[in-house]
Write an enzyme that holds these catalytic residues in place. Structure first.
Site, PDB file in Angstrom:
ATOM      1  CB  SER A 121      -4.293  12.250  28.962  1.00 23.98           C
ATOM      2  OG  SER A 121      -3.464  13.370  28.792  1.00 23.98           O
ATOM      3  CG  ASP A 171      -2.899  14.382  20.991  1.00 21.31           C
ATOM      4  OD1 ASP A 171      -2.726  15.497  21.521  1.00 21.31           O
ATOM      5  OD2 ASP A 171      -3.034  13.337  21.641  1.00 21.31           O
ATOM      6  CG  HIS A 202      -4.876  15.031  24.286  1.00 19.03           C
ATOM      7  ND1 HIS A 202      -3.753  14.258  24.086  1.00 19.03           N
ATOM      8  CD2 HIS A 202      -5.082  15.051  25.635  1.00 19.03           C
ATOM      9  CE1 HIS A 202      -3.299  13.824  25.256  1.00 19.03           C
ATOM     10  NE2 HIS A 202      -4.080  14.292  26.205  1.00 19.03           N
TER      11      HIS A 202
END
Length: 221
Positions: A121, A171, A202
């Protein structure tokens, strides 16, 4: 003996944190055939967050794991954002330079070769930025749920550096076209990109570990 060695690594790292510029953890490797991993956590993580992933993905590799220096509502990140998915690009550039400097200092301090980034991320985003802005800092990257960090990065020559991108088909944070744009951007810069889209959201999952481990195994010296 193994636990004692790991504790010695942590103590050494704490003493070196101010000199190297990042609070971080370092674990010495036992397998010289494996490149070291630079572990870059997501929003709200810290220097311990991805150590289990690093150990599982590349057993025996040296692990270097810094804590992001930007706080968002008390949560560590590697650069500022203006809103969800909207990055402060001037800060991205600045922080990517800081990270590259940290990697150079840590390589000298710990006797490391250029690491492969393993980022999740926000950590994947700063790794992508570092690749484009400071390609000499990294030997490659595993980018898990990344986005385009810079809309118009300067021309870079990634010289065939390998990059694995792992996206989530469901996501809610990273649109599919954004991840595809990042893959194309890195390819144009000369990276050898493998982009996989998994049937997930995610968060990190077992499939990420399985794919990252196989990809890293293929890149042992």
């Amino acid at each position: 003996m193994k636990e004692a060695a790991m504790m010695e690594d942590v103590v050494t790292t704490n003493a070196a944190a101010e000199r190297l510029g990042f609070v971080h953890r370092f674990e010495a490797g036992s397998d010289p055939a494996r490149p070291p991993l630079l572990l870059l956590h997501g929003t709200g993580g810290d220097e311990a967050d991805l150590l289990p992933l690093g150990r599982a993905a590349a057993p025996g590799a040296a692990l270097l794991s810094p804590r992001g220096k930007v706080l968002e509502n008390g949560m560590p990140r590697f650069f500022r954002r203006l809103a969800e998915g909207v990055f402060d690009e001037a800060d991205v550039v600045r922080r990517a330079g800081e990270l590259a400097g940290f990697v150079a200092g840590a390589r000298a301090a710990y006797g490391l070769s250029a690491p492969v980034a393993l980022g999740f991320s926000n950590g994947a985003n700063i790794a992508a930025a570092a690749l484009m802005l400071h390609p000499e800092a990294l030997a490659g990257a595993v980018l898990i749920r990344p986005m385009v960090p810079l809309a118009h990065p300067p021309a870079a020559n990634l010289g065939g550096r390998p990059v694995l991108i792992l996206s989530g088909a469901f996501d809610p944070i990273v649109p599919a076209e954004n991840a595809q744009a990042l893959a194309a951007m890195l390819e144009r810069a000369g990276a050898r990109v493998e982009h996989r889209t998994l049937p997930t959201g995610h968060g990190l999952g077992q499939a990420d570990l399985t794919l990252a481990r196989a990809w890293l195994e293929a890149r042992r010296a």
